[in-house]
Enzyme design. Sequence first.
Site, PDB file in Angstrom:
ATOM      1  N   HIS A   1      31.060  44.176 -47.493  1.00 50.67           N
ATOM      2  CA  HIS A   1      29.811  44.920 -47.255  1.00 50.67           C
ATOM      3  C   HIS A   1      28.609  44.126 -47.775  1.00 50.67           C
ATOM      4  O   HIS A   1      27.554  44.073 -47.128  1.00 50.67           O
ATOM      5  CB  HIS A   1      29.842  46.266 -47.985  1.00 50.67           C
ATOM      6  CG  HIS A   1      30.946  47.187 -47.574  1.00 50.67           C
ATOM      7  ND1 HIS A   1      32.033  47.472 -48.375  1.00 50.67           N
ATOM      8  CD2 HIS A   1      31.138  47.899 -46.436  1.00 50.67           C
ATOM      9  CE1 HIS A   1      32.821  48.325 -47.764  1.00 50.67           C
ATOM     10  NE2 HIS A   1      32.324  48.600 -46.581  1.00 50.67           N
TER      11      HIS A   1
ATOM     12  N   VAL B   1      35.164  38.764 -44.662  1.00 52.18           N
ATOM     13  CA  VAL B   1      35.293  38.227 -46.021  1.00 52.18           C
ATOM     14  C   VAL B   1      36.709  38.536 -46.506  1.00 52.18           C
ATOM     15  O   VAL B   1      37.199  39.656 -46.328  1.00 52.18           O
ATOM     16  CB  VAL B   1      34.244  38.857 -46.962  1.00 52.18           C
ATOM     17  CG1 VAL B   1      34.420  38.346 -48.386  1.00 52.18           C
ATOM     18  CG2 VAL B   1      32.838  38.552 -46.450  1.00 52.18           C
TER      19      VAL B   1
END
Length: 284
Positions: free
Chosen positions: A39, A178
Amino acid sequence: MSVPIERSRARLRAAVAGWKAAGARVGVVPTMGALHAGHISLVEAARAACDRVVVTLFINPRQFNNPADLESYPRTEVSDAAKLAPLGVDLLYVPDPDQIYPEGFATNVSVGGISDGLCGAHRPGHFDGVATVVTKLLLQTGAERAFFGEKDYQQLLIVRRLVRDLDIPCTITGCPTVREPDGLALSSRNARLDATARAIAPALNCAMLGAAAALAQGAAAAPALAAARQDIRAAGFDEVEYLELRDAATLAPVETADRPARLLAAAWVGGVRLIDNIAVPPDT
Ligand code: AMP
């Protein structure tokens, strides 16, 4: 330093209107909270591209096809706000539920075709819930740019499609997944993995990378994917829900990676459903 939190649609709109009147470019990062480095990477991309950044935090009941999953979804607003504070986020929008679904709410946004297979086939109603709430969040924030993770690749394509189809004046930016150093894609649900499942979990990405390498060399999808499925099961996963090679733009099934393709998977380990996807040939 703290991030202003707004719970009302009207006050969110007033804040954004003020910024726009001053000529600012406004970006939004929609989330369900339990923020992690994935995020944060979206917030940083928004910060780099926009003058003002709104992060939204709304655990959207309509996109949970499993009530137990909704019940146990992490709710960490205070620590989420603390993580955003140093990043220069201008506003954290945490709408009260009636700001998204007022009494009598009766509208559904459903994106045909692209929502049907993969996660759509295994999570009935999920993508209608996502498409409906994303439409609302883009319209409520009035952001000109929105940032989504490739981690949820099918979702990213659905959002691109609905923005085009509904003429929502917002540019969608997809950001790379990620990962943990061992390859496991970051996810709010990883916190539910016990030590045994956490040790097994990277095998999903590892098997996908192996299959992607073979596919990039021209291997046929069926045998390459069968071998990868077997590796994932042998590593200790309980079930491979799907592992499929799809056209990267349309998500149509493909037999070989003779065009930009995407390998997408969902699998269960220790009672946790993990998803992942990678480009074929791999992104350089
Ligand atoms: P969620 O809070 O799970 O709804 O995710 C909010 C946004 O973060 C979505 O656009 C996700 O695709 C994105 N996201 C989740 N995990 C990752 C990750 N590991 N890397 C990059 N983006 C991510």
